[in-house]
Write an enzyme that holds these catalytic residues in place. Structure first.
Site, PDB file in Angstrom:
ATOM      1  N   GLU A 137     -22.866 -17.342  28.505  1.00 41.30           N
ATOM      2  CA  GLU A 137     -21.932 -16.333  29.033  1.00 41.30           C
ATOM      3  C   GLU A 137     -22.119 -16.090  30.526  1.00 41.30           C
ATOM      4  O   GLU A 137     -22.207 -14.955  30.979  1.00 41.30           O
ATOM      5  CB  GLU A 137     -22.077 -15.031  28.226  1.00 41.30           C
ATOM      6  N   GLU A 253     -20.704 -20.789  17.656  1.00 43.21           N
ATOM      7  CA  GLU A 253     -20.902 -19.474  17.002  1.00 43.21           C
ATOM      8  C   GLU A 253     -19.654 -19.034  16.259  1.00 43.21           C
ATOM      9  O   GLU A 253     -19.289 -17.858  16.257  1.00 43.21           O
ATOM     10  CB  GLU A 253     -21.242 -18.404  18.057  1.00 43.21           C
TER      11      GLU A 253
HETATM   12  C1  XIL Z   1     -25.615 -11.317  18.280  1.00 40.59           C
HETATM   13  C2  XIL Z   1     -26.356 -11.261  16.954  1.00 40.59           C
HETATM   14  O1  XIL Z   1     -25.569 -11.852  15.965  1.00 40.59           O
HETATM   15  C3  XIL Z   1     -26.692  -9.838  16.582  1.00 40.59           C
HETATM   16  O2  XIL Z   1     -27.524  -9.821  15.436  1.00 40.59           O
HETATM   17  C4  XIL Z   1     -27.369  -9.122  17.741  1.00 40.59           C
HETATM   18  O3  XIL Z   1     -27.530  -7.767  17.421  1.00 40.59           O
HETATM   19  C5  XIL Z   1     -26.555  -9.247  19.006  1.00 40.59           C
HETATM   20  O4  XIL Z   1     -26.313 -10.623  19.286  1.00 40.59           O
HETATM   21  N1  XIL Z   1     -22.775 -14.112  21.477  1.00 40.59           N
HETATM   22  C6  XIL Z   1     -24.015 -14.688  21.408  1.00 40.59           C
HETATM   23  C7  XIL Z   1     -24.945 -14.301  20.329  1.00 40.59           C
HETATM   24  O5  XIL Z   1     -24.303 -15.607  22.196  1.00 40.59           O
HETATM   25  O6  XIL Z   1     -26.308 -14.407  20.714  1.00 40.59           O
HETATM   26  C8  XIL Z   1     -24.653 -12.919  19.819  1.00 40.59           C
HETATM   27  O7  XIL Z   1     -25.489 -12.659  18.681  1.00 40.59           O
HETATM   28  C9  XIL Z   1     -23.190 -12.784  19.467  1.00 40.59           C
HETATM   29  C10 XIL Z   1     -22.333 -13.019  20.679  1.00 40.59           C
END
Ligand code: XIL
Length: 344
Positions: A137, A253
């Site tokens: 990001e 993701e």
């Molecule tokens: C999220 C997790 O799923 C949660 O458990 C945590 O509380 C916050 O982070 N983008 C990303 C991930 O790159 O690392 C994030 O994961 C979701 C958004």
């Protein structure tokens, strides 16, 4: 609909493998170590494990001079024991930063902290990692910084070169891992996302011009089932531009939030499945695509329960398996997208 029409391969990992792809999901130490039934289903469906939180700074850096790999190591060992690939995420991210960070890291020591962190973490898992999200990001246009870069401490202290530096240190520490630039909101045909795609492409071009050791882009693909502004051609063009730089593509993701859809879960599930299939068909049309990862496997365990809760308080249904670990239409949507991929 196509998602429902045929019985696909026996598992998502088999369906993916038949087309030269890797399917897997994120999960957590807490979940895999306490729910044996879930762990069993995870192994049936997945060829790669992504630590959802265990390798974030907050998790591995209890203090400025200490690293704690206990939970990450447990997951790495779980993967190794069961023949799963293992992913690393993220080396640099503006979130999940420990409390000590702000009062400790400054202009003078930022380069040292960045280098030391990446070296230590990447070396710790060297040889065991399929791919690392090196910068997560890194672009955020609303921050109004040059080149659309996100306003992070690294940018403030080191300038844009922190990105190049991060990739170089990672490449040295583990020459085998695929090094990824990972980002979100580059999926839809909106003005903001079109602008973000452009900024991401420019960043990748600058990195390639500097011969930065970057190997792939990661599309987080946190999608929304209520969003209709999907334009296959724009996404295809973007992927083609990325691929023409010699970069691979990973979906890192994926989940499909059902917020904004009706309560009736047969309607929700149908739409969520359709979004999986539509999106992945475009992604899998691109020969540079090597992996599809979902952010969780079962609706029982998803960050969206908190982050995209529904107004009617119904339980969210964004993932391939339901809360009882049974395949939903989303599972078939993904399987069907794998099946339609032309290349092997
Ligand atoms: C999220 C997790 O799923 C949660 O458990 C945590 O509380 C916050 O982070 N983008 C990303 C991930 O790159 O690392 C994030 O994961 C979701 C958004």
């Amino acid at each position: 609909m196509a998602a429902n029409a045929k019985v696909a391969e026996a598992s998502l990992k088999a369906g993916a493998a038949a087309k030269g792809l890797i399917y897997g999901a994120a999960s957590q130490h807490k979940i895999l170590s306490s729910n044996a039934e879930f762990a069993r289903r995870f192994l049936e469906e997945c060829a790669i494990l992504v630590p959802e939180n265990e390798l974030k700074w907050e998790a591995v850096r209890p203090s400025p001079d200490r690293f704690d790999f206990t939970k990450g190591d447990w997951l790495a060992q779980f993967a190794r024991k069961h023949g799963l690939l293992f992913r690393g995420t993220p080396l640099l991210w503006y979130q999940a930063i420990p409390d000590w960070f702000r009062e400790t890291v400054n202009r003078q020591n930022a380069e040292q902290f960045l280098t030391n962190h990446i070296e230590t973490v990447v070396k710790h898992y060297a040889g065991q990692i399929h791919s690392w999200d090196v910068v997560n990001e890194g672009i955020h246009l609303p921050d109004r910084q040059p080149d659309g870069l996100r306003k992070t401490p690294w940018l403030k202290f080191l300038g844009e070169d922190y990105i190049d530096l991060a990739f170089r240190v990672a490449a040295q520490a583990d020459p085998q891992a695929i090094l990824v630039y990972n980002d979100y909101d580059i999926d839809y045909d909106t003005r903001e996302q079109e602008a973000k795609r452009k900024s991401v492409l420019k960043l990748l071009e600058r990195l390639k011009a500097k011969k930065t050791p970057i190997h792939a882009i990661g599309l987080q693909a946190h999608l929304s089932a209520a969003e209709t502004r999907f334009n296959p051609n724009k996404l295809r063009k973007f992927l083609g531009d990325v691929a023409s730089m010699g970069l691979k593509v990973l979906v890192t993701e994926m989940d499909v939030a059902d917020r904004g859809l009706p309560f009736d879960y047969t309607i929700r599930d149908r739409r969520v499945a359709q979004v999986y299939e539509e999106y992945l068909s475009v992604i899998l049309d691109e020969p540079a695509t090597i992996a599809v990862l979902t952010w969780g496997l079962s609706d029982r365990y998803t960050w969206l329960s908190q982050h995209r809760a529904r107004a009617d308080n119904a339980k969210v249904r964004p993932l391939p398996l339901d809360r009882d670990l049974k395949p939903k239409l989303a599972w078939h949507g993904i399987a069907s997208a794998f099946e339609s991929r032309s290349s092997t």
